[in-house]
Every structure is written in structure tokens, then in C-alpha cells.
Design a protein around this motif. Structure first.
Motif, PDB file in Angstrom:
ATOM      1  N   VAL A  77       0.839  -1.206   0.000  1.00  0.00           N
ATOM      2  CA  VAL A  77       0.000   0.000   0.000  1.00  0.00           C
ATOM      3  C   VAL A  77       0.871   1.253   0.000  1.00  0.00           C
ATOM      4  O   VAL A  77       0.643   2.187  -0.754  1.00  0.00           O
ATOM      5  CB  VAL A  77      -0.973   0.015   1.206  1.00  0.00           C
ATOM      6  N   ARG A 134      -9.251   2.414  -4.931  1.00  0.00           N
ATOM      7  CA  ARG A 134      -8.818   1.160  -4.294  1.00  0.00           C
ATOM      8  C   ARG A 134      -7.690   1.418  -3.308  1.00  0.00           C
ATOM      9  O   ARG A 134      -7.589   0.741  -2.280  1.00  0.00           O
ATOM     10  CB  ARG A 134      -8.347   0.157  -5.345  1.00  0.00           C
ATOM     11  N   THR A 135      -6.829   2.358  -3.631  1.00  0.00           N
ATOM     12  CA  THR A 135      -5.723   2.662  -2.735  1.00  0.00           C
ATOM     13  C   THR A 135      -6.239   3.238  -1.416  1.00  0.00           C
ATOM     14  O   THR A 135      -5.731   2.915  -0.336  1.00  0.00           O
ATOM     15  CB  THR A 135      -4.747   3.646  -3.402  1.00  0.00           C
ATOM     16  N   LEU A 136      -7.259   4.086  -1.508  1.00  0.00           N
ATOM     17  CA  LEU A 136      -7.832   4.649  -0.283  1.00  0.00           C
ATOM     18  C   LEU A 136      -8.421   3.540   0.582  1.00  0.00           C
ATOM     19  O   LEU A 136      -8.190   3.489   1.792  1.00  0.00           O
ATOM     20  CB  LEU A 136      -8.915   5.679  -0.633  1.00  0.00           C
ATOM     21  N   ALA A 138      -7.651   0.388   0.502  1.00  0.00           N
ATOM     22  CA  ALA A 138      -6.562  -0.467   0.982  1.00  0.00           C
ATOM     23  C   ALA A 138      -5.872   0.152   2.200  1.00  0.00           C
ATOM     24  O   ALA A 138      -5.517  -0.549   3.159  1.00  0.00           O
ATOM     25  CB  ALA A 138      -5.542  -0.698  -0.140  1.00  0.00           C
ATOM     26  N   ALA A 139      -5.685   1.465   2.185  1.00  0.00           N
ATOM     27  CA  ALA A 139      -5.010   2.124   3.312  1.00  0.00           C
ATOM     28  C   ALA A 139      -5.848   2.023   4.585  1.00  0.00           C
ATOM     29  O   ALA A 139      -5.334   1.698   5.662  1.00  0.00           O
ATOM     30  CB  ALA A 139      -4.726   3.589   2.962  1.00  0.00           C
TER      31      ALA A 139
ATOM     32  N   LEU B 184       1.258   5.765   4.920  1.00  0.00           N
ATOM     33  CA  LEU B 184      -0.063   5.649   4.293  1.00  0.00           C
ATOM     34  C   LEU B 184      -0.611   7.029   3.932  1.00  0.00           C
ATOM     35  O   LEU B 184      -1.322   7.184   2.936  1.00  0.00           O
ATOM     36  CB  LEU B 184      -1.031   4.892   5.211  1.00  0.00           C
ATOM     37  N   LEU B 209       0.053   6.380  -8.833  1.00  0.00           N
ATOM     38  CA  LEU B 209       0.386   6.861  -7.500  1.00  0.00           C
ATOM     39  C   LEU B 209       1.871   6.681  -7.246  1.00  0.00           C
ATOM     40  O   LEU B 209       2.485   5.769  -7.786  1.00  0.00           O
ATOM     41  CB  LEU B 209      -0.421   6.073  -6.470  1.00  0.00           C
ATOM     42  N   LYS B 212       3.943   3.244  -6.990  1.00  0.00           N
ATOM     43  CA  LYS B 212       3.187   2.158  -7.624  1.00  0.00           C
ATOM     44  C   LYS B 212       3.736   1.928  -9.018  1.00  0.00           C
ATOM     45  O   LYS B 212       3.936   2.885  -9.756  1.00  0.00           O
ATOM     46  CB  LYS B 212       1.723   2.566  -7.797  1.00  0.00           C
ATOM     47  N   CYS B 221      -4.065  -3.139  -6.135  1.00  0.00           N
ATOM     48  CA  CYS B 221      -4.227  -3.521  -4.724  1.00  0.00           C
ATOM     49  C   CYS B 221      -5.019  -4.815  -4.624  1.00  0.00           C
ATOM     50  O   CYS B 221      -5.881  -4.949  -3.778  1.00  0.00           O
ATOM     51  CB  CYS B 221      -4.948  -2.434  -3.942  1.00  0.00           C
TER      52      CYS B 221
END
Lengths: 223, 223
Positions: A77, A134-136, A138-139, B184, B209, B212, B221
Motif C-alpha cells: 500500500v 482502491r488505494t484509499l 486499501a489504506a 499511508l 500513485l 506504484k 491492490c
């Protein structure tokens, strides 16, 4: 500033808080990390040694699960390299008691709901199947999985400051300006956050910037 | 959302604004990019073809200098991959007229002074030889070199929001919390900035990002 790159010795006696219940295969199943990768982390000192039960076998405890999850979060992440995770682990005291963790399957839907609410409050209609969305998720899910739901408010705080940044953002028709502001803004924000962190926790300044290859004592912007 | 990954055709007629004054060696000298790398960018369509003067020779113009500098900024300061730069260039109209650029040697001292003033205003005493400090200077210098000094105010805006984030930051004694918030937080901020940009410039959401790998249609993710 140079920061020691040494990893605290972890190959001696097992810490008292560990209960030795798992073979390496179970450790892999419960974290989704392959056995060769776990063995690599053990060799590199990213994981403390298990308790030997025979010359070729050892058992591992809850702390191994927690550290493996932390490695996954920071690399998958957070985008850190293994070398950077080593550096971070060297700076961590690892004594902050136990946290109630959530299984990955349980953490994801709650995190998704949380992200949706925050985005809706800012009137940003995001497709959560996209990479930023998705990154948000995942975090936030990672924080729940690590038992650090207390930190999930980070999302609201970040949304507030991003809304402020966006309000004074550049001309929407000037794509070049928007690209430069977006890409350079990422590293400027990350660099400033490390500078501010230094006051309380000097080692945090050494956490490499996103997208930078990790080089502890070399400057990465040679010109 | 899927975004086209096609690069606009640049191998046809030369754009009118180009003056064809340089051989590839001079292009390399003036930008610090090696000749094999320039040839790679030409093959990949990141640079428009030059004007052929013989079967084995071509001449290049100011626009090539500008694009090479942009590639350097996005990869070396911004941490983007070449694939990501391709994506960004495909989204750029490249018609925003000419900007007065500064030579790298001239841009650096002014950028350093600017960063010092912003940090002093926030009472952050940074060693500009450290990585975070050098990255800040590199970002500001890059904007001057590209003739986009109009965007350098980004630094003040970022400093303001970082100060706000820091004020409500986590317990200084909880290193784990600080590491998680920092690492994060970087990706959360970057993800939110892409979501906000989408409204005006949809393609910007696709800029990968930090940290990434670039993968246009895959989610990064997967769990």
C-alpha cells in the motif's frame, strides 16, 4: 543527518509476549506471504527468529503475523522498498502492546463504506474500482487489519487539506500546469511531512520519499 | 474508467513552431541526457522526430529540449516511470506557447533561497542537504527550468496544509502510529488529489500513485 541502519538483534531469546503456535506454512496461509519470502525476511532480520523445535523446524507466534502484515502494508500500500522497511523497523520500538486486529476479509467492506462516506461528504464521486479509490480503501483496511483503527481518521484529515489545495489549484485548461502541480506536489507534500516529523521522531525523516529508490546516505537529486 | 494509452502521432510533419538547429549530440549536452536514451525516447514516441538532413542524421529544435527536460523532471523529481510519462504526454496538448526557461545552473540557487524562506516562515529548520530538503529544492528548480515559475507558489500552499496536518498529528511517542500515518498518508494524499483532479482533467486520475508500478488497466491492490 545520518541515521544508523542497524536492525536491532532479534535472533537471540524469544520475546516474552510471543506464543509459539504456528509452523511456517500456517504463517504463510494466514498472511498470504509465500514461504520463501518469509524465509527471506527471517534471514534479513525483518522478522524475529521462531522457536526451534528441531534442527529444521521452528514455530512462530502472533508477533510474526503482525510484522508480516506490517511489511505487506508498507510495501504494497505504501510503496516502500524492502530496504526502506528495514530502516523503518529499525526505528520502531515494537513494544506498543497488542492491538485487536481484523481479518482482511472483515476489514475491507467496513473500509469501503468509510471511504464512500468521506468522498460523499466532499462531493467527490469516486469509482472505488479505480486505482485511486482502491488505494484509499486499501489504506483504511490496512489500519483495521493492523488493529490501528484509531488512525483511520487520517482519511478525513487528508480530504480536508486536499480540498483546500484543490480550491486554489491551477487553471483547468492548462494541462501542463496540472500535471506538474500534481506530480511535483506529491513529492513536495511527502518531503514536507518528513521535515515536520523530524522534530518529534528524527528517524522518520529518513523514510524514503515515494517513488524514490532508497539510498540511505546518498542524495537522490544529484545534478 | 479506462483511458486510451495511445500516443499522438508525432512522426509525420514537423510542427511549425520548431526551429531545427541542433544535432542529437548538442541535445544531449544541453539536457544532460545520453544519446542512447534520447534515441530510445524517439523510438518510444516520447520525443517528436527531428528533421532529416541525411539518411543517418537529423536536426532537433527547442521543443525537444523542453520535452527532454520535462521527462527528466517527471522521472527524476516526480518518481514516475517512463510508461507513466508516456501516459502523461498522451494527455498533454503541447500547445501552450513558449515559456522563458532558466538554465539549470541559474535555477538552483534561486530555488534554494525560496525553499529556505518558506521553511523559515513555518519555523521548520531544514538541512537542505538532506533528501527531503533537496527534493523540495529540485521541485522548485524544475519549475524554473521549465519556465513555469508561475507554479512555484505550490510550495507555500503545500507547507500550509502540511502544517495543518501536523497540528492534529498522532502521539509523538507512538512510533508505529507515526510511521503508518506518514507512509499511508503519502498515498492517501496522492490518491485524493487524483480524484479531485478528475473533475476538470479526467486523464490525470490515471497518473500512477507514487511508489506504484504503472499498470493502465490493472488494479494494483489485488487481495
Amino acid at each position: 543527518m545520518t541515521t544508523s541502519f542497524a536492525i536491532p538483534k532479534m535472533s537471540g531469546r524469544a520475546p516474552a509476549w510471543n506464543r509459539w503456535t504456528m509452523r511456517v506454512a500456517e504463517l504463510g496461509l494466514r498472511t498470504g506471504v509465500s514461504i520463501p519470502t518469509i524465509k527471506y525476511y527471517l534471514r534479513e532480520g525483518l522478522l524475529p527468529q521462531g522457536e526451534r523445535t528441531s534442527p529444521n523446524q521452528a514455530r512462530y507466534g502472533d508477533e510474526h503475523i503482525r510484522r508480516l502484515r506490517m511489511i505487506k502494508v508498507l510495501t504494497e500500500v505504501g510503496g516502500l522498498s524492502i530496504a526502506a522497511v528495514k530502516y523503518v523497523f529499525a526505528a520502531m520500538p515494537w513494544e506498543q502492546g497488542e492491538h485487536a486486529t481484523q481479518a482482511p476479509g472483515d476489514a475491507w467492506p467496513a473500509a469501503e463504506q468509510h471511504v464512500k462516506e468521506v468522498l460523499a461528504a466532499s462531493e467527490w464521486h469516486a469509482d472505488l474500482d479505480d486505482d485511486p479509490g482502491r488505494t484509499l480503501v486499501a489504506a483504511v483496511a490496512a489500519l483495521h487489519e493492523l488493529g490501528r483503527s484509531d488512525l483511520a481518521g487520517m482519511l478525513e484529515r487528508c480530504a480536508t487539506v486536499v480540498a483546500e489545495l484543490a480550491r486554489i489549484d491551477t487553471d483547468p485548461d492548462d494541462t501542463e500546469a496540472r500535471v506538474l502541480t500534481l506530480v511535483l506536489g506529491d513529492v513536495v507534500l511527502a518531503a514536507l511531512r518528513r521535515l515536520v516529523s523530524r522534530k518529534d521522531t528524527p528517524t522518520l525523516t529518513g523514510i524514503p520519499l515515494p517513488g524514490k529508490p532508497y539510498s540511505p546516505n546518498a542524495s537522490t537529486c544529484e545534478r
